[in-house]
Design a protein around this motif. Structure first.
Motif, short mmCIF file in Angstrom:
data_model
loop_
_atom_site.label_atom_id
_atom_site.label_comp_id
_atom_site.label_asym_id
_atom_site.label_seq_id
_atom_site.Cartn_x
_atom_site.Cartn_y
_atom_site.Cartn_z
N ASN A 66 -45.48 52.29 -75.39
CA ASN A 66 -45.03 53.64 -75.97
C ASN A 66 -45.50 53.70 -77.40
OD1 ASN A 66 -44.18 54.62 -73.34
ND2 ASN A 66 -42.09 53.67 -73.81
N ILE A 67 -45.68 52.72 -78.29
CA ILE A 67 -45.96 53.14 -79.64
C ILE A 67 -47.38 53.47 -79.51
CG2 ILE A 67 -46.22 51.90 -81.80
CD1 ILE A 67 -43.65 50.09 -81.22
N ILE A 68 -48.20 52.55 -78.87
CA ILE A 68 -49.59 52.93 -78.87
C ILE A 68 -49.77 54.38 -78.29
CG2 ILE A 68 -51.89 52.25 -77.84
CD1 ILE A 68 -50.81 49.36 -77.59
N LYS A 69 -48.94 54.74 -77.35
CA LYS A 69 -49.10 56.05 -76.84
C LYS A 69 -49.19 57.20 -77.75
CE LYS A 69 -47.14 59.03 -73.31
NZ LYS A 69 -46.29 59.00 -71.87
N GLN A 70 -47.78 56.94 -78.55
CA GLN A 70 -47.63 57.84 -79.84
C GLN A 70 -48.57 58.00 -80.87
OE1 GLN A 70 -43.70 56.67 -81.33
NE2 GLN A 70 -42.73 56.81 -79.20
N ALA A 71 -49.39 56.74 -81.01
CA ALA A 71 -50.34 56.71 -81.98
C ALA A 71 -51.46 57.53 -81.57
CB ALA A 71 -50.50 55.31 -82.25
N PHE A 72 -51.95 57.37 -80.35
CA PHE A 72 -53.04 57.99 -79.78
C PHE A 72 -53.40 59.41 -79.44
CE2 PHE A 72 -55.00 53.63 -79.12
CZ PHE A 72 -56.25 53.79 -79.96
N LEU A 73 -51.99 59.71 -78.51
CA LEU A 73 -52.45 61.07 -77.72
C LEU A 73 -52.85 62.21 -78.53
CD1 LEU A 73 -49.82 60.81 -74.89
CD2 LEU A 73 -52.38 60.13 -75.15
N ASP A 74 -51.74 62.50 -79.63
CA ASP A 74 -52.25 63.93 -80.41
C ASP A 74 -53.36 63.62 -81.06
OD1 ASP A 74 -49.95 64.98 -79.07
OD2 ASP A 74 -48.57 64.68 -80.82
N GLU A 75 -53.41 62.51 -81.72
CA GLU A 75 -54.44 62.07 -82.86
C GLU A 75 -55.94 62.46 -82.06
OE1 GLU A 75 -56.09 62.01 -86.50
OE2 GLU A 75 -54.02 61.98 -85.90
N GLY B 251 -55.40 73.90 -78.29
CA GLY B 251 -54.93 72.79 -79.13
C GLY B 251 -56.00 72.17 -79.72
N GLN B 252 -55.77 71.12 -80.17
CA GLN B 252 -56.71 70.02 -80.68
C GLN B 252 -57.88 69.64 -80.00
OE1 GLN B 252 -55.15 66.66 -82.69
NE2 GLN B 252 -57.35 65.93 -83.30
N LYS B 253 -59.12 69.86 -80.33
CA LYS B 253 -60.24 69.64 -79.48
C LYS B 253 -60.21 67.91 -79.32
CE LYS B 253 -65.08 69.92 -78.95
NZ LYS B 253 -66.57 70.43 -79.18
N ARG B 254 -60.66 67.41 -78.04
CA ARG B 254 -60.59 66.17 -77.88
C ARG B 254 -61.77 65.43 -78.54
NH1 ARG B 254 -60.53 66.35 -71.35
NH2 ARG B 254 -62.75 65.92 -71.74
N ILE C 267 -64.06 61.35 -71.91
CA ILE C 267 -63.05 60.58 -71.55
C ILE C 267 -61.71 61.81 -71.12
CG2 ILE C 267 -61.09 59.11 -72.18
CD1 ILE C 267 -63.16 57.69 -73.98
N ASP C 268 -61.20 61.52 -69.98
CA ASP C 268 -60.37 62.44 -69.52
C ASP C 268 -58.79 62.37 -69.97
OD1 ASP C 268 -61.72 64.62 -67.51
OD2 ASP C 268 -62.31 62.47 -66.70
N GLY C 269 -58.53 61.03 -70.58
CA GLY C 269 -57.41 60.88 -71.06
C GLY C 269 -57.17 59.28 -71.29
N ILE C 270 -56.10 59.00 -71.98
CA ILE C 270 -55.49 57.73 -72.05
C ILE C 270 -54.20 57.82 -71.10
CG2 ILE C 270 -54.95 55.49 -73.41
CD1 ILE C 270 -56.36 57.12 -75.91
N LYS C 271 -54.01 56.51 -70.37
CA LYS C 271 -52.92 56.55 -69.37
C LYS C 271 -52.18 55.34 -69.62
CE LYS C 271 -53.98 60.84 -67.51
NZ LYS C 271 -53.02 61.64 -67.58
N PHE C 272 -50.95 55.66 -69.80
CA PHE C 272 -49.98 54.37 -70.06
C PHE C 272 -49.10 54.22 -69.00
CE2 PHE C 272 -51.48 56.73 -73.64
CZ PHE C 272 -51.79 55.64 -74.72
N LEU C 273 -49.17 52.98 -68.33
CA LEU C 273 -48.48 52.69 -67.17
C LEU C 273 -47.22 51.77 -67.21
CD1 LEU C 273 -51.17 53.86 -65.96
CD2 LEU C 273 -51.40 52.10 -64.17
N THR C 274 -46.31 52.13 -67.74
CA THR C 274 -45.14 51.58 -67.92
C THR C 274 -44.29 51.36 -66.68
OG1 THR C 274 -43.70 53.32 -68.61
CG2 THR C 274 -44.67 51.94 -70.54
N HIS C 275 -43.44 50.32 -66.60
CA HIS C 275 -43.02 49.84 -65.45
C HIS C 275 -41.73 48.84 -65.65
CE1 HIS C 275 -44.85 45.80 -65.47
NE2 HIS C 275 -45.88 46.50 -65.73
N GLU C 276 -40.70 48.43 -64.49
CA GLU C 276 -39.70 47.51 -64.58
C GLU C 276 -40.09 46.42 -64.13
OE1 GLU C 276 -37.44 48.77 -66.89
OE2 GLU C 276 -38.64 50.50 -66.90
N GLY C 277 -41.16 45.81 -63.97
CA GLY C 277 -41.61 44.84 -63.12
C GLY C 277 -42.11 43.36 -64.02
N GLY C 278 -42.75 42.69 -63.32
CA GLY C 278 -43.47 41.48 -64.13
C GLY C 278 -42.57 40.27 -64.19
N CYS C 279 -41.40 40.21 -64.00
CA CYS C 279 -40.43 39.19 -64.24
C CYS C 279 -39.05 39.19 -63.97
CB CYS C 279 -40.55 38.70 -65.59
SG CYS C 279 -40.04 37.05 -66.13
N GLY C 280 -38.29 38.09 -63.51
CA GLY C 280 -37.09 38.39 -63.03
C GLY C 280 -36.81 38.55 -61.71
#
Length: 548
Positions: free
Chosen positions: A141-150, A190-193, A198-211
């Protein structure tokens, strides 16, 4: 004059109200007058003649329930007087022949797609940022905030501006004006890409991977590998903690199994090796940016329609879904199959009662046997936790006429058209054959669409009668309404209205062709789906096991 009632199949003993019918009215069917015993809202079913307790209810030509009480001719079917009942199924019992539709008008048509080195063609060009375990969600999510708008990929935040206006009114002591403040649409300029291809950067967070059990972690790796392999994806950044069950090595094995010659840019970083969070994130952001530079070199080129892999989905279904939207995309599926393309029918709990028909449509006995095994295993797993396929219909389904799972399933199966079944896949297995494939997924909308994209779908058709705002991070989701009222009420989520079929203005075949034309435009990047416009990036892996 528009039709008021419909008998879907000659064998049916129930009729469907196409408009609201009132108690005391009479309707005519097949030279017989039926007096309506009670109000029958549009989408609901009523008895063609008197039914006695335990009498079979037939709809779509198949068993969909049994009468619990006496139902008079013209009496509405409800959860009070009808219970779920479905036909049994077993091994393949008949050969299947298919009359393919005429596709001469589409033979020379192409779409503008992104050609990958493995021969697949994408309908979009995305970069993925994926955590192997939920511990990395924050960093993603930090990477997401850094990239999307910029980079110009951010979505306009109307609601942030709305809250800002309220704050300013509050500071100015104008609290009474807040209640009258209306949300104002803003300019979309809005701001031009920065990266135009590239149609976008997608961030696939989830609740798995361990446990959980190791099988769930393995399946998560298989799902993520499918997303990375999906032709709509140009490359990916993967964040690992290091100690979790979903190890990097498992992901790499899954990718290699899908494509031994995998050549897309793949950045893998492990936090416990990198040290500080700052070091991890600075590397991830820098390397991802350089990956985007490489991915931006990809351009759209003409591709034949047989490079399309269409996922077939329904959600928020109503009593019209199986009459208009579902058979319409079923015809679209038939057209694509006849052109050498692929389609995917999933949601196994919503195939309850039509299993034998699908089994007999299987081209090979081992394919049929695999479907039988998966359906029975799934049903046993549901029963083991005190549930069952009969509990599948949601309150919204029931309210709008889908009162048993077999009724819902008989209509849902229409999405698969009439073509032969060429393959049956378990969850996370990848589509490799042209034709209609059955994919084992839950009936849950997002879990199912998530799975289809992970199995290679590069377009998803999603029918709805009630309105469902589901999308997918990497695969364009085209939303189709079963009725015009929904399309008019929720135009921000509906791409295509199939209500013209209910109104008698278009045939199933005509609507199916319209849908294929629309797919070509979406696949070429000429049209952005409503789900994409809303930034509806739903992603929920299916967790089949227990937590440990």
């Amino acid at each position: 004059m528009a039709k008021r009632i419909l008998k879907i199949h000659p064998k049916d003993n129930v009729l469907v109200a196409l408009t609201d019918l009132q108690a005391g009215e009479t309707v005519e069917y097949n030279n017989t007058t039926i007096n309506l015993a009670e109000n029958v809202p549009a989408k609901h079913k009523f008895a063609q003649y008197k039914m006695v307790p335990n009498q079979e209810i037939i709809m779509y030509g198949t068993l969909v329930g049994k009468a619990v009480d006496t139902i008079p001719a013209g009496g509405i079917l409800s959860t009070v007087n009808v219970k779920h009942q479905a036909s049994s199924f077993g091994a393949k019992t008949a050969d299947f022949t298919w009359q393919a539709p005429d596709v001469s008008k589409y033979v020379d048509k192409t779409f503008m797609g992104f050609h990958r080195q493995d021969g697949q063609v994408g309908t979009a060009n995305y970069w993925l940022v994926i955590p192997l375990v939920f511990c990395e969600n924050r960093n993603v999510n930090i990477i997401k905030q850094a990239f999307l708008d910029e980079l110009g990929f951010g979505h306009q935040d109307l609601y942030k501006s709305y809250v800002h206006q309220m704050v300013e009114l509050y500071k100015a002591g104008k609290t009474d004006e807040i209640a009258q403040l209306q949300l104002q649409e803003q300019s979309q300029n809005g701001q031009k890409r920065i990266f135009e291809n590239i149609d976008g950067i997608k961030f696939l967070t989830h609740e798995g991977g361990c446990g959980g059990i190791r099988q769930d972690s393995d399946m998560l790796c298989g799902l993520l590998a499918g997303y990375i392999h999906n032709p709509n994806v140009a490359g990916a950044t993967v964040l690992s903690l290091g100690c979790q069950n979903a190890q990097v090595s498992i992901l790499e094995e899954k990718i290699k199994a899908l494509n031994p010659n995998f050549s897309k840019p793949l950045i893998v970083l492990e936090q416990q090796k990198e040290g500080t969070e700052q070091e991890l994130l600075s590397q991830a952001i820098r390397k991802t940016f350089l990956g985007l530079v490489e991915a931006n070199n990809e351009v759209r080129k003409p591709a034949p329609l047989n490079k399309l892999v269409i996922g077939l989905e329904c959600g928020g279904s109503d009593g019209f879904s199986g009459i208009s939207a579902n058979p319409s995309i079923g015809h679209t599926s038939d057209l694509l199959v006849a052109l050498g393309g692929s389609s995917v029918l999933s949601e196994f709990p919503e195939l309850c009662g039509v299993e034998q028909e699908l089994i007999n449509r299987c081209q090979a006995n081992d394919t049929a046997d695999k479907f039988v095994h998966l359906m029975r295993s799934y049903a046993r797993a549901a029963e083991a936790v005190g549930s069952g396929f009969d509990m599948n219909p949601s309150p919204g389904n029931i309210k709008d006429g889908l009162i048993t799972d077999a009724i819902k399933s008989a209509g849902a199966a229409k999405k698969g058209g009439t073509s032969p079944v060429v393959d049956v896949l378990d969850y996370t297995e990848y589509v490799t054959k042209p034709g209609l494939t059955l994919l084992c997924t839950p009936g849950n909308d997002v879990e199912s669409t998530t799975a289809m994209a992970g199995s290679g779908a590069n377009i998803i058709l999603f029918t709805t009668g009630l309105g469902t705002p589901t999308g997918n991070p990497v695969t364009p989701v085209i939303k189709l309404s079963s009725n015009t009222k929904l399309a008019q009420r929720m135009p921000d989520i509906i791409d295509i209205d199939t209500g013209a079929v209910i109104a008698g203005e278009k045939t199933i075949e005509e609507m199916g062709e319209d849908i294929l034309d629309y797919i070509i435009d979406v696949a070429s990047g000429n049209i952005k789906t409503k789900a994409d416009q809303l930034g509806q990036d739903d992603f929920i892996p299916w967790k089949r096991g227990v937590s440990l």
